[in-house]
Design a protein around this motif. Structure first.
Motif, short mmCIF file in Angstrom:
data_model
loop_
_atom_site.label_atom_id
_atom_site.label_comp_id
_atom_site.label_asym_id
_atom_site.label_seq_id
_atom_site.Cartn_x
_atom_site.Cartn_y
_atom_site.Cartn_z
N ASP A 91 34.81 51.09 44.47
CA ASP A 91 36.07 50.83 45.18
C ASP A 91 36.35 51.86 46.26
O ASP A 91 37.12 51.61 47.18
N TYR A 106 40.09 34.73 47.78
CA TYR A 106 41.43 35.12 47.33
C TYR A 106 42.21 33.89 46.86
O TYR A 106 42.82 33.90 45.78
N TYR A 147 43.34 33.43 43.06
CA TYR A 147 44.79 33.50 42.84
C TYR A 147 45.30 32.23 42.16
O TYR A 147 46.13 32.30 41.24
N SER A 194 53.38 41.41 42.03
CA SER A 194 52.67 42.47 42.76
C SER A 194 51.39 42.86 42.04
O SER A 194 50.35 43.11 42.68
N GLU A 195 51.43 42.91 40.70
CA GLU A 195 50.23 43.25 39.94
C GLU A 195 49.21 42.11 40.01
O GLU A 195 48.00 42.34 40.08
N ILE A 218 48.71 40.07 42.54
CA ILE A 218 48.07 40.18 43.85
C ILE A 218 47.05 41.32 43.86
O ILE A 218 45.93 41.18 44.35
N ALA A 219 47.43 42.45 43.28
CA ALA A 219 46.53 43.61 43.25
C ALA A 219 45.27 43.29 42.47
O ALA A 219 44.15 43.66 42.88
N ARG A 220 45.40 42.58 41.34
CA ARG A 220 44.22 42.25 40.54
C ARG A 220 43.32 41.24 41.25
O ARG A 220 42.09 41.34 41.19
N LEU A 250 43.02 40.91 44.50
CA LEU A 250 42.35 41.64 45.57
C LEU A 250 41.18 42.45 45.03
O LEU A 250 40.11 42.51 45.65
N ARG A 251 41.37 43.07 43.87
CA ARG A 251 40.27 43.84 43.27
C ARG A 251 39.11 42.92 42.90
O ARG A 251 37.94 43.30 43.05
N ARG A 304 37.32 42.12 46.08
CA ARG A 304 36.59 43.32 46.52
C ARG A 304 35.33 43.52 45.70
O ARG A 304 34.28 43.89 46.23
N ASP A 347 43.44 44.37 53.27
CA ASP A 347 43.94 44.40 51.89
C ASP A 347 42.80 44.51 50.88
O ASP A 347 42.91 45.22 49.88
#
Length: 401
Positions: free
Chosen positions: A6, A50, A54, A66-67, A69-71, A73-74, A77, A112
């Protein structure tokens, strides 16, 4: 343990079409630490991944938005980063770079997904881009330019200028908002002063510099793919394209567009249109063509020697290529490299071949003289290919590369 870290810092080359991104990508790819393939469209790939994640497993997460979206994105990635890290590792390199021009429309998702990425923001003079777009599009506009042609089909120069403005505005806005992650690169500086410009690029990317890189840009092996064909036939960084835009009459650009272009030029440190058109014309004078070239003698004497000398450098080239030189003084020849020995035959008609290259007589003469490159001839519409394009490219490199 995943291959992707990361904290890694991938690189993206941002530019509009015909701005020199393929040249910059092979320069970056020459560095022993960086792998930069042809365009992979990672921006659209990240956006599609994504959405897929999602609206599938992302919806099954019992977490805050918010969590969630963060997961997601990870997850994106990890998928894309692992793929690209595997590619870099396969070439014994540790950093990867990507150059798709379409990524300009996906800067938010790229930023992002890869918050540590660095960006090379490549800008080229508007009129030079306009001229190159029109020259390249003799047989049809690439997908990225088609919407601008549709909106202004009666003035193609204006349509290309609108594309330049639209995309460079997005790049400049992104650069302004992320100054520490972006390096501005001028195509003119890259081609006219590579000895200063290229080391500065690698310093920004945090990798070592070796003067030998400049000497091996075009001899090093680079993976093939979509991009500017000319780079595969180049022997050095050419200055010839700087100033070509003066061949487009300034009056072809409406006054309101000229004003917007000048504002952008000022932001980028470029000359105004008025100053650009006052400078001496930078184009090369036309080269006299050898209309008297004896094609039979070339294929009988020169071609076998060329093939014998260069075939080991092309690799394991196997196949049959039919070359048709069009025009009153033309003819047709078959180069058979299906076996160990090369066989060249003059043919009265096209026989079975893996690929066929049809080329205008005058253009063929220029290639023999080395006054133009294969890429220039192909872009100008003076040559066409049937059958395997990859094999035709290999034969062209063999004879004229």
């Amino acid at each position: 343990m995943p291959l992707h870290d990361d904290k890694s810092e991938p690189i993206f080359i941002l530019s509009c079409e015909r701005s020199g991104s393929t040249l910059l990508r092979v320069i970056v790819d020459t560095h022993p630490d960086i792998a930069c393939p042809a365009q992979l469209s990672l921006g659209p790939t990240c956006a599609n991944l994504y959405n897929a994640i999602y609206y599938s497993i992302g919806q099954r997460l019992s977490v805050s938005e918010s969590e969630r979206i963060a997961r997601v994105l990870r997850e994106v990635r990890d998928i894309v980063g692992t793929l690209m890290s595997r590619y870099a590792s396969s070439r014994d390199k540790r950093i990867w770079c990507e150059k798709t021009t379409l990524n300009v429309d996906y800067l938010k998702i790229l930023s992002d997904v890869f918050p540590n990425a660095r960006y090379l923001c490549l800008y080229r003079n508007c009129m030079d881009v306009v001229q190159s777009c029109l020259k390249f599009s003799a047989l049809g506009f690439m997908e990225e330019l088609a919407p601008y042609v549709r909106d202004d089909p009666r003035n193609l120069a204006a349509a290309m200028a609108e594309s330049w403005l639209d995309k460079n505005t997005k790049i400049l806005d992104f650069e302004t908002r992320h100054p520490g992650r972006c390096l501005r690169v001028s195509y003119q500086n890259l081609t006219l002063d590579p000895q200063t410009t290229i080391p500065a690029i690698f310093r920004f990317l945090g990798v070592s510099w070796d003067d030998g890189i400049l000497e091996t840009i075009f001899s090093a092996e680079h993976d093939r793919g979509e991009g500017d064909l000319k780079v595969h036939f180049s022997k050095e960084i050419s200055r010839d394209s700087v100033g070509k835009g003066r061949s487009i009459p300034s009056k072809a650009i409406p006054k309101h567009l000229q004003a917007r272009i000048n504002v952008m030029n000022d932001c980028l440190g470029f000359d105004s249109l008025e100053t650009f058109y006052k400078n001496p014309h930078g184009d090369r004078s036309a080269t006299t063509r050898s209309e008297g070239l004896d094609l039979d003698a070339f294929f009988r004497s020169q071609a076998p020697n060329i093939i014998s000398e260069r075939r080991p450098k092309v690799g394991n080239l196997r196949g049959v290529c039919h070359i048709v030189v069009e025009g009153e003084r033309g003819g047709a020849w078959t180069i058979d490299l299906s076996g160990v020995d090369s066989v060249i035959r003059k043919e009265k008609s096209g026989l079975s071949a893996d690929c066929t290259i049809a080329i205008a007589h005058a253009a063929f003469c220029e290639l023999v003289e080395r006054s133009v490159s294969v890429g220039e001839i192909y872009e100008s519409g003076q040559a066409s290919v049937r059958g395997s394009e990859h094999l035709a490219l290999q034969f062209a490199i063999l004879l004229f590369g």
